[in-house]
Motif scaffolding. Structure first.
Motif, mmCIF file in Angstrom:
data_model
loop_
_atom_site.group_PDB
_atom_site.id
_atom_site.type_symbol
_atom_site.label_atom_id
_atom_site.label_comp_id
_atom_site.label_asym_id
_atom_site.label_seq_id
_atom_site.Cartn_x
_atom_site.Cartn_y
_atom_site.Cartn_z
ATOM 1 N N MET A 24 0.838 -1.186 0.000
ATOM 2 C CA MET A 24 0.000 0.000 0.000
ATOM 3 C C MET A 24 0.879 1.244 0.000
ATOM 4 S SD MET A 24 -2.993 1.169 2.653
ATOM 5 C CE MET A 24 -1.868 1.754 3.917
ATOM 6 N N PRO A 25 0.743 2.118 -0.988
ATOM 7 C CA PRO A 25 1.531 3.344 -1.011
ATOM 8 C C PRO A 25 0.996 4.320 0.039
ATOM 9 C CG PRO A 25 -0.055 3.369 -2.798
ATOM 10 C CD PRO A 25 -0.160 2.015 -2.144
ATOM 11 N N PRO A 26 1.802 5.321 0.402
ATOM 12 C CA PRO A 26 1.299 6.327 1.337
ATOM 13 C C PRO A 26 0.006 6.948 0.819
ATOM 14 C CG PRO A 26 3.657 6.589 0.986
ATOM 15 C CD PRO A 26 3.187 5.586 -0.019
ATOM 16 N N LEU A 27 -0.951 7.141 1.719
ATOM 17 C CA LEU A 27 -2.245 7.699 1.346
ATOM 18 C C LEU A 27 -2.156 9.213 1.378
ATOM 19 C CD1 LEU A 27 -5.238 7.095 0.708
ATOM 20 C CD2 LEU A 27 -5.662 7.219 3.170
ATOM 21 N N VAL A 28 -2.537 9.860 0.308
ATOM 22 C CA VAL A 28 -2.517 11.317 0.234
ATOM 23 C C VAL A 28 -3.948 11.827 0.282
ATOM 24 C CG1 VAL A 28 -1.826 13.310 -1.131
ATOM 25 C CG2 VAL A 28 -0.397 11.273 -1.125
ATOM 26 N N LEU A 29 -4.235 12.677 1.255
ATOM 27 C CA LEU A 29 -5.577 13.219 1.436
ATOM 28 C C LEU A 29 -5.544 14.735 1.266
ATOM 29 C CD1 LEU A 29 -6.488 11.318 4.739
ATOM 30 C CD2 LEU A 29 -7.178 10.676 2.425
ATOM 31 N N ASP A 30 -6.606 15.285 0.657
ATOM 32 C CA ASP A 30 -6.710 16.737 0.642
ATOM 33 C C ASP A 30 -7.312 17.192 1.973
ATOM 34 O OD1 ASP A 30 -9.528 16.488 0.529
ATOM 35 O OD2 ASP A 30 -9.551 16.600 -1.652
ATOM 36 N N ASP A 31 -7.413 18.506 2.168
ATOM 37 C CA ASP A 31 -7.863 19.036 3.456
ATOM 38 C C ASP A 31 -9.238 18.516 3.849
ATOM 39 O OD1 ASP A 31 -5.528 20.396 3.444
ATOM 40 O OD2 ASP A 31 -6.405 22.410 3.421
ATOM 41 N N GLU A 32 -10.189 18.551 2.903
ATOM 42 C CA GLU A 32 -11.556 18.142 3.224
ATOM 43 C C GLU A 32 -11.616 16.658 3.591
ATOM 44 O OE1 GLU A 32 -13.844 20.352 3.547
ATOM 45 O OE2 GLU A 32 -12.510 21.931 2.810
ATOM 46 N N GLU A 33 -10.867 15.817 2.876
ATOM 47 C CA GLU A 33 -10.864 14.383 3.157
ATOM 48 C C GLU A 33 -10.268 14.094 4.531
ATOM 49 O OE1 GLU A 33 -10.297 12.890 -1.489
ATOM 50 O OE2 GLU A 33 -8.577 13.257 -0.191
ATOM 51 N N ALA A 34 -9.170 14.775 4.858
ATOM 52 C CA ALA A 34 -8.525 14.554 6.149
ATOM 53 C C ALA A 34 -9.440 14.946 7.300
ATOM 54 C CB ALA A 34 -7.214 15.348 6.221
ATOM 55 N N VAL A 35 -10.116 16.085 7.157
ATOM 56 C CA VAL A 35 -11.033 16.538 8.210
ATOM 57 C C VAL A 35 -12.195 15.565 8.364
ATOM 58 C CG1 VAL A 35 -12.704 18.329 8.824
ATOM 59 C CG2 VAL A 35 -10.426 18.974 8.040
ATOM 60 N N ALA A 36 -12.753 15.106 7.232
ATOM 61 C CA ALA A 36 -13.903 14.189 7.282
ATOM 62 C C ALA A 36 -13.536 12.884 7.984
ATOM 63 C CB ALA A 36 -14.409 13.910 5.867
ATOM 64 N N ILE A 37 -12.372 12.331 7.662
ATOM 65 C CA ILE A 37 -11.951 11.072 8.280
ATOM 66 C C ILE A 37 -11.695 11.265 9.776
ATOM 67 C CG2 ILE A 37 -10.090 9.368 8.364
ATOM 68 C CD1 ILE A 37 -9.855 9.660 5.333
ATOM 69 N N ALA A 38 -11.020 12.348 10.134
ATOM 70 C CA ALA A 38 -10.718 12.592 11.542
ATOM 71 C C ALA A 38 -11.990 12.777 12.360
ATOM 72 C CB ALA A 38 -9.812 13.817 11.690
ATOM 73 N N VAL A 39 -12.956 13.522 11.822
ATOM 74 C CA VAL A 39 -14.214 13.734 12.546
ATOM 75 C C VAL A 39 -14.945 12.412 12.731
ATOM 76 C CG1 VAL A 39 -16.518 14.768 12.394
ATOM 77 C CG2 VAL A 39 -14.497 16.143 11.870
ATOM 78 N N GLY A 40 -14.987 11.591 11.677
ATOM 79 C CA GLY A 40 -15.662 10.299 11.771
ATOM 80 C C GLY A 40 -15.010 9.376 12.779
#
Length: 328
Positions: free
Chosen positions: A70-86
């Motif tokens: 699995m390569p390093p996962l690259v998230l944009d700002d909105e994706e990172a916030v959504a995952i962290a909140v969930g």
């Protein structure tokens, strides 16, 4: 236009991690570079081990496919916030399906979040109220992430602890596992001051502190953290923590009940000689009031064989609901 090559490669990788095929021209427009530059960047990603697949055609297309690693996962700002909140919402209440791996993922994500995104995550969580199951106490996600990090890093953990009788103490531990029962989080750890294994309710933990001191993991009793926790709870005398057996019959097929029943209660089995009924047997430490409500919301006729306390609780609940509905 992104002129910095490393930054552009990260942006390109982020686009390719979306499950679709990207035409070369569209990637060039998104990145503000030529198609030739896109092709060179794709070659660089392949050299780094990313399995980028190209398709033939007038414009060509690129997509990231499953590789051996699995390569390093690259998230944009909105994706990172959504995952962290969930993850925070699930971790803060011991929800079914949210286990220690989820908390470790949250710990890793929050460690690398920029302060501006961390502030957004905190603000969003403060503005929302999750609908949770059961009566398990809520927990500060920061408490869980600190604990999960020490479990993963084999690092000694110090914290304040409030026992069931209200007494408080300071504990220095070698944390082994975080275990979710579906209603509460527990830490299974070796207590250095008491020279013995202990289980701690995480909602009673405060001021967790990673000491930075590493340790070699010991062998947990019973060979499994979850089994050790089960036996530890069973030995306690607190009636709110004591386990008990339950036996319930539903007037509905097992496959129907299974889709409506809270998973942690177990799986119903078809009743021998009656395909339109099923039986659910299990063991729990949950209050009988909570179990009664869970049985009622399945939405079909049922009867409690045991224990007598649950049977009486269901009877009282039925009476209250009937009176509330004007039934006398």
């Amino acid at each position: 236009m992104t002129t910095d090559t490393p930054a552009r490669l990260l942006q390109l990788l982020s686009l390719l991690q979306t499950p679709r095929e990207w035409p070369g021209g569209e990637l060039a427009d998104r990145l503000g570079v030529s198609r030739r530059t896109v092709r060179r960047d794709i070659d660089r990603l392949r050299e780094l081990g990313y399995p980028v697949q190209a398709s033939m055609g007038a414009d060509g297309g690129y997509r990231l496919v499953a590789g051996k690693a699995m390569p390093p996962l690259v998230l944009d700002d909105e994706e990172a916030v959504a995952i962290a909140v969930g993850l925070r919402a699930g971790a803060g209440h011991a929800l079914e399906g949210v286990d220690e791996a989820s908390v470790r993922a949250l710990a890793k994500l929050e460690q690398v979040l920029p302060s501006r995104l961390r502030h957004r995550v905190t603000t969003l969580q403060a503005a929302t109220t999750p609908l949770t199951s059961g009566d398990g106490a809520s927990i500060a996600p920061e408490t869980l992430t600190v604990m999960a990090a020490t479990v993963a890093g084999r690092e000694r953990l110090r914290f304040a602890y409030r026992a069931g009788d209200g007494s408080t103490s300071r504990r220095l531990t070698e944390p082994y596992r975080l275990v979710s029962t579906g209603r509460r989080w527990y830490l299974v750890a070796y207590d250095l001051d008491r020279a013995d294994w202990r289980t701690f309710r995480v909602d009673r933990v405060s001021e967790p502190f990673a000491t930075g001191v590493r340790f070699a993991p010991r062998e947990v009793p019973e060979g499994d953290a979850a089994e050790y926790l089960r036996r530890s709870i069973r030995r306690r005398q607190d009636p709110h923590e004591a386990e008990y057996d339950f036996d319930v019959t539903f007037r509905a097929p097992a496959e129907v009940v299974a889709t409506r029943l809270w998973g942690a209660m177990g799986r119903p089995e078809p009743l021998e000689g009656d395909e339109g009924a099923c039986r659910l047997r299990g063991r729990t430490q949950d209050p009988v009031e909570w179990v009664a409500v869970r049985l009622a919301v399945v939405g079909c006729e049922f009867s409690v064989r045991e224990p007598a306390e649950l049977r009486e609780c269901v009877r009282e609940l039925g009476g209250r609901l009937s009176r509330a509905g004007g039934g006398g």
